[in-house]
Structure formats: structure tokens, C-alpha cells
Design an enzyme around this catalytic site. Structure first.
Site, mmCIF file in Angstrom:
data_model
loop_
_atom_site.group_PDB
_atom_site.id
_atom_site.type_symbol
_atom_site.label_atom_id
_atom_site.label_comp_id
_atom_site.label_asym_id
_atom_site.label_seq_id
_atom_site.Cartn_x
_atom_site.Cartn_y
_atom_site.Cartn_z
ATOM 1 C CG ASP A 10 -9.832 3.159 -1.161
ATOM 2 O OD1 ASP A 10 -9.222 2.280 -0.525
ATOM 3 O OD2 ASP A 10 -9.333 4.251 -1.466
ATOM 4 N N GLY A 38 -14.434 -1.446 -1.379
ATOM 5 C CA GLY A 38 -15.036 -2.253 -0.310
ATOM 6 C C GLY A 38 -14.630 -3.725 -0.431
ATOM 7 C CE LYS A 39 -9.478 -3.735 -3.572
ATOM 8 N NZ LYS A 39 -9.798 -2.324 -3.664
ATOM 9 C CG ASN A 97 0.053 -0.353 -2.089
ATOM 10 O OD1 ASN A 97 -0.093 -1.489 -1.652
ATOM 11 N ND2 ASN A 97 0.219 -0.098 -3.367
ATOM 12 N N GLY A 121 -5.529 -0.715 1.926
ATOM 13 C CA GLY A 121 -6.144 -0.525 3.237
ATOM 14 C C GLY A 121 -7.533 -1.130 3.190
ATOM 15 C CG HIS A 122 -8.238 -4.403 1.813
ATOM 16 N ND1 HIS A 122 -7.723 -5.503 1.202
ATOM 17 C CD2 HIS A 122 -8.132 -3.404 0.905
ATOM 18 C CE1 HIS A 122 -7.329 -5.190 -0.023
ATOM 19 N NE2 HIS A 122 -7.564 -3.914 -0.230
ATOM 20 C CB THR A 180 0.181 4.795 0.065
ATOM 21 O OG1 THR A 180 1.078 3.784 -0.425
ATOM 22 C CG2 THR A 180 -1.144 4.686 -0.670
ATOM 23 N NE ARG A 187 17.047 -8.303 -14.077
ATOM 24 C CZ ARG A 187 17.679 -8.266 -15.242
ATOM 25 N NH1 ARG A 187 18.087 -9.382 -15.800
ATOM 26 N NH2 ARG A 187 17.899 -7.131 -15.853
ATOM 27 C CD GLN A 199 -2.897 -1.675 -4.542
ATOM 28 O OE1 GLN A 199 -2.462 -2.661 -5.085
ATOM 29 N NE2 GLN A 199 -2.685 -1.418 -3.271
ATOM 30 C CB THR A 235 -0.441 0.974 -7.498
ATOM 31 O OG1 THR A 235 0.450 0.561 -6.458
ATOM 32 C CG2 THR A 235 -1.128 -0.244 -8.100
ATOM 33 N NE ARG A 294 -3.158 10.022 0.276
ATOM 34 C CZ ARG A 294 -2.605 9.562 -0.841
ATOM 35 N NH1 ARG A 294 -2.041 10.403 -1.704
ATOM 36 N NH2 ARG A 294 -2.627 8.276 -1.132
ATOM 37 N NE ARG A 344 -10.728 5.998 0.539
ATOM 38 C CZ ARG A 344 -11.284 5.113 1.361
ATOM 39 N NH1 ARG A 344 -12.593 5.045 1.472
ATOM 40 N NH2 ARG A 344 -10.519 4.291 2.053
ATOM 41 C CG ASP A 371 -24.954 2.114 2.994
ATOM 42 O OD1 ASP A 371 -24.357 1.655 2.001
ATOM 43 O OD2 ASP A 371 -24.398 2.300 4.092
HETATM 44 P P1 IMO Z 1 -7.012 -0.613 -1.725
HETATM 45 O O1 IMO Z 1 -6.508 -2.044 -1.801
HETATM 46 C C1 IMO Z 1 -6.917 3.424 -3.275
HETATM 47 C C2 IMO Z 1 -3.135 4.871 -4.989
HETATM 48 C C3 IMO Z 1 -2.400 5.959 -4.238
HETATM 49 C C4 IMO Z 1 -1.746 6.687 -5.406
HETATM 50 C C5 IMO Z 1 -1.380 5.548 -6.345
HETATM 51 C C6 IMO Z 1 0.061 5.080 -6.223
HETATM 52 O O2 IMO Z 1 -7.327 -0.151 -0.361
HETATM 53 O O3 IMO Z 1 -8.116 -0.419 -2.709
HETATM 54 P P2 IMO Z 1 1.358 3.662 -4.379
HETATM 55 O O4 IMO Z 1 1.565 3.911 -2.927
HETATM 56 O O5 IMO Z 1 0.650 2.382 -4.676
HETATM 57 O O6 IMO Z 1 2.616 3.796 -5.185
HETATM 58 O O7 IMO Z 1 0.399 4.878 -4.869
HETATM 59 O O8 IMO Z 1 -2.256 4.482 -6.020
HETATM 60 N N1 IMO Z 1 -3.437 3.652 -4.199
HETATM 61 C C7 IMO Z 1 -4.668 3.343 -3.746
HETATM 62 N N2 IMO Z 1 -5.844 4.027 -3.816
HETATM 63 N N3 IMO Z 1 -6.897 2.222 -2.713
HETATM 64 C C8 IMO Z 1 -5.752 1.499 -2.635
HETATM 65 O O9 IMO Z 1 -5.726 0.236 -2.180
HETATM 66 C C9 IMO Z 1 -4.553 2.075 -3.138
HETATM 67 N N4 IMO Z 1 -3.263 1.678 -3.215
HETATM 68 C C10 IMO Z 1 -2.600 2.647 -3.881
HETATM 69 O O10 IMO Z 1 -3.289 6.782 -3.534
HETATM 70 O O11 IMO Z 1 -2.696 7.491 -6.062
HETATM 71 MG MG MG Z 2 -8.661 0.812 0.764
#
Ligand code: IMO
Ligand code: MG
Length: 420
Positions: free
Chosen positions: A13, A15-16, A38, A40-41, A125, A139, A214, A229, A293, A295, A323
């Protein structure tokens, strides 16, 4: 030609998505190579907010996207997302690797089940990523290409599922099979050789943006295991997860947020709570784009970022959300960790050790609240127009990490970025 990798340097998160949309203007192709739904962009185009989970967010700018073998595909989510993007921005070209593994309902069930029995939740997630990875590495997974070709898909699903069926009898594989058959016909046209596509783009002198999901601290091996993850989230995954060579990567760009956030469980050494955390959360709309959720919020952690920058081999930095922390009188920045009163040199390799650290902070003066008018003026006139203390904050990061900050993001819209 340029293969540019974009990597989150914190816990996700950063801001990618928005940054990928910014850097993909004029690029030939945007590629996802790891993670799954998982991620979220969020990208803001005019007054529209688009939230993407599987398509690279760069597609909103360059209209051409690829999903590599390293991604876990959630097909219903993908179809919904393709429709939404086409409705909002128009036609896109998409290529999906037949090697990408497909997330099934049983993986999501298993995700839930594992959280119950694990003894200490990870706070996943619930998108089935961990179990889909278990199946892949064991496999017994189903790949996108298998789905397109396999006549005995229903049988295979049932066989594969035996493993979990013993523990959970609620899954109706026939229903999922029927649903998948319909979806397969919608996505069949997208299958293609992602590696060849990228190689062609590069050899024709176009830019390819490899958009990481992530963040570094969620990496399966180098993050805060087990609170991670089930993907490699480092820059090296861009090559492996899309089938190109390390030599095809020309530049590694690290994205960091001006403070720290984490969603889910696991240690966050610079975490803060109370009024200030609530204020930053509210101002930055710090709620998970995938799960909603809240953060967790923390101060900027340069000890963590130094570790992340080194792991990824970051060439240039982008800072986002400058900002969001404007208008805070004093800002803390972590520059090291202590354990039992002794400064440590290396980032802890175990969670047990990380739980024992206390951050070493320095304090800086903040800068005045940046309202929209102020931001527009800075966007127009450039870096020098930033408040003096904000520049000091940026220069401290550059100095401690030894890496230049090339871009500064000051708002949610794609064009809310200044170059330094
Ligand atoms: P972006 O790409 C923030 C976190 C989950 C959890 C852990 C494992 O938007 O940055 P998972 O569902 O992957 O097995 O969960 O990883 N998590 C993220 N936290 N941004 C994400 O993606 C995330 N993808 C997984 O909250 O703690
Ligand atoms: Mg995100």
C-alpha cells in the site's frame, strides 16, 4: 528500451498503483508478475476511482497489460475487472500466461481454515493466495493453460480437492466447475506468451513497467515471516515471475510512503496509536483496498527502508503521501533499532527478535497543511516550491538511504506528481 521494475519498499500500500499509472504514460506495456487479487491498487482518473487487484494499474495509462506466470489468477475477479476498466477507460489489450496458477474456491476455504488452526492469525486477505501457493509448490495446482485445454477439468478439480474435502465438505465442485467453464470462454482469448511479448516490446525500444504487488516486508523469505504473503515481492521476482532475464531489467524504482502502514498482523516497530494515528488514517483514507480493514499506522522507518532498498537494489525512489502528513507539528523518523539498549546493525531475521527492538528516533519540524490550492501551486512550479521542512524530510531520506528521490507524489490523481 527500458525494463523498469516498480517495487513497494514497506508493508504494501505504498501507492504503487497510482505511481505505475504515472510511469506507464508512454510505456508500451504494464506487467504484473507476482501476488494475486490480494493486491489492491487504486488509481484516480479525474473524479473516478478505479480499484484494481489483478490487472496492472499501469494499464489505465498505456492500455496494454500482461499477467505473467508468477501471478495467482482469480478468474471471476479478473473478468469483473476487465469489464470495469473497459467501461471506464475504453478498450485494453491483455495477455495472460498459461503458466499462471488459478485460485479456486477451495483455496479460499482453506485460507479461512488455516487462519483458524494456525494458532496466531496472519490476518490474510482471504483471497486464497497461501493455499494456491501450497498447491503450486506441491505440484497439484491448476494452471490457466490447463484450464483452457483440459477436457476432464471437473474430475481434476474433484481429485485435487480430496486433500481439503476431508476437512471441509461445503464446497460444491460441480457448481464451481460450471462457473469456471463459462468464465473460461470469456478469457480464452487473452492467453499468450508473456515472455515473448515483453522481449518484443523491449527489442522495439519501448518501455515495459513491471508492477510489483505487496511490499518488501511481506516477502515470503525476507519479510517478517510468517506474517508475510506467499509470493516473492522483491525486484528479482519481476524477472522470474514474467519469464524475462535479469539482464532485461534496466532500472529498479522503489516506492515508499512518507510514513508506514501495515494491514494484518505481525510486528510494526514504529507503530503509533491514539489520536495522531487516527488522524493520519482518516486523512490518508488508510483502509485496505481489498478488505476494507483499517491500516495500522507508524512513523517512517529508515532502518527498515535501508534493508529494503539494499535487498531490491533500488536505483531511484518515489515518495508518496507527503501531503497526508502535512500539518503535523513534529514528525518522528526512525534511524535505527536497539535491542536491550544496544544498537543493532542488521535488520532482524526473525519475528521474535523484531518484537524486541525499540526504534531510535530523530525528530523533525513538520510543515504547514497542504491544501489543494497549495498542491496545485507546487505541481505547477516544482520542487523548490515545497515547504522548507518538507524538503528537509526528503533530503534526510536521500542522505540516509544514499538513493535519490526522483519523484514526489502529492495527491491521489495520476498527475499529482513532481519530478525532482
Ligand atoms: P498491495 O499490492 C498490503 C498482507 C495481508 C496479510 C498478509 C498475508 O495493495 O500493496 P495474503 O492474503 O497475501 O495471504 O495475506 O499480507 N497483504 C497486503 N498488505 N498490501 C497488499 O497488497 C497486500 N497483500 C497482502 O494483509 O497481512
Ligand atoms: Mg493496496
Amino acid at each position: 528500451m527500458a525494463g523498469i521494475v516498480l517495487i513497494g519498499l514497506q508493508w504494501g500500500d505504498e501507492g504503487k498503483g497510482k505511481i505505475s499509472a504515472y510511469l506507464s504514460r508512454g510505456a508500451g506495456l504494464a506487467v504484473r508478475f507476482n501476488g494475486g487479487a490480494n493486491a489492491g491498487h487504486t488509481v484516480t482518473i479525474g473524479d473516478k476511482e478505479l480499484r484494481l487487484h489483478l490487472l496492472p494499474a499501469g494499464v489505465v495509462s498505456c492500455r496494454r497489460a500482461a499477467i505473467g506466470p508468477g501471478v495467482y489468477l482469480d478468474l471471476p475477479t479478473l473478468v469483473e475487472e476487465i469489464n470495469r476498466v473497459q467501461e471506464n477507460i475504453g478498450d485494453i489489450e491483455l495477455t495472460i500466461s498459461p503458466r499462471a496458477h488459478v485460485v479456486l474456491k477451495l483455496h479460499k476455504e482453506l485460507d479461512r481454515y488455516l487462519e483458524e488452526i494456525r494458532g496466531g492469525k496472519i490476518g490474510t486477505t482471504m483471497r486464497g493466495i497461501g493455499p494456491a501457493a501450497m498447491y503450486k509448490y506441491g505440484r497439484i495446482g491448476v494452471r490457466f493453460g490447463d484450464m483452457l485445454e483440459d477436457e476432464n477439468l471437473e474430475d481434476r478439480l474433484i481429485k485435487i480437492a480430496k486433500y481439503i474435502e476431508l476437512k471441509n465438505k461445503n464446497i460444491n465442485f460441480h457448481d464451481e466447475y460450471v462457473e469456471l467453464r463459462l468464465i473460461i470462454e470469456k478469457v480464452r482469448k487473452y492467453v499468450g506468451n508473456v515472455t515473448r511479448l515483453i522481449k518484443n516490446e523491449l527489442s522495439q525500444g519501448r518501455t515495459v513497467i513491471f508492477e510489483g504487488a505487496q511490499g518488501t516486508m511481506l516477502d515470503l523469505d525476507y519479510g517478517t515471516y510468517p506474517y508475510v504473503t506467499s509470493s516473492t515481492t522483491l525486484a528479482s521476482a519481476a524477472a522470474h515471475g514474467s519469464g524475462v532475464s535479469l539482464k532485461d531489467i534496466n532500472e529498479i524504482v522503489g516506492v515508499l510512503k512518507a510514513y508506514t502502514t501495515r494491514v494484518g498482523e505481525g510486528p510494526l516497530p514504529t507503530e503509533i496509536s491514539g489520536e495522531l494515528a487516527d488522524e493520519i488514517r482518516a486523512r490518508g483514507k488508510e483502509y485496505g483496498a481489498t478488505t476494507g480493514r483499517p491500516r495500522r499506522i507508524g512513523w517512517l522507518d529508515l532502518f527498515q527502508l535501508r534493508y529494503a532498498a539494499e535487498l531490491n537494489g533500488v536505483d531511484k525512489l518515489i515518495i508518496t503521501r507527503l501531503d497526508t502528513i502535512s500539518g503535523i507539528e513534529r514528525l518522528k523518523v526512525c534511524i535505527g533499532y536497539k535491542i536491550d539498549g544496544t544498537k543493532i546493525n542488521e535488520y532482524p531475521e526473525t519475528v521474535a527478535k523484531l518484537r524486541r527492538v525499540s526504534p531510535i528516533y530523530i525528530e523533525l519540524n513538520g510543515w504547514q497543511t497542504l491544501n489543494r490550492e497549495e498542491i496545485d501551486r507546487i505541481l505547477l512550479n516544482g520542487y523548490e516550491e515545497l515547504p522548507r521542512n518538507a524538503k528537509q524530510y526528503i533530503e534526510l531520506i536521500e542522505e540516509i538511504l544514499g538513493i535519490p528521490i526522483k519523484w514526489i507524489s502529492l495527491g491521489p490523481r495520476i498527475e499529482d506528481v513532481i519530478e525532482k
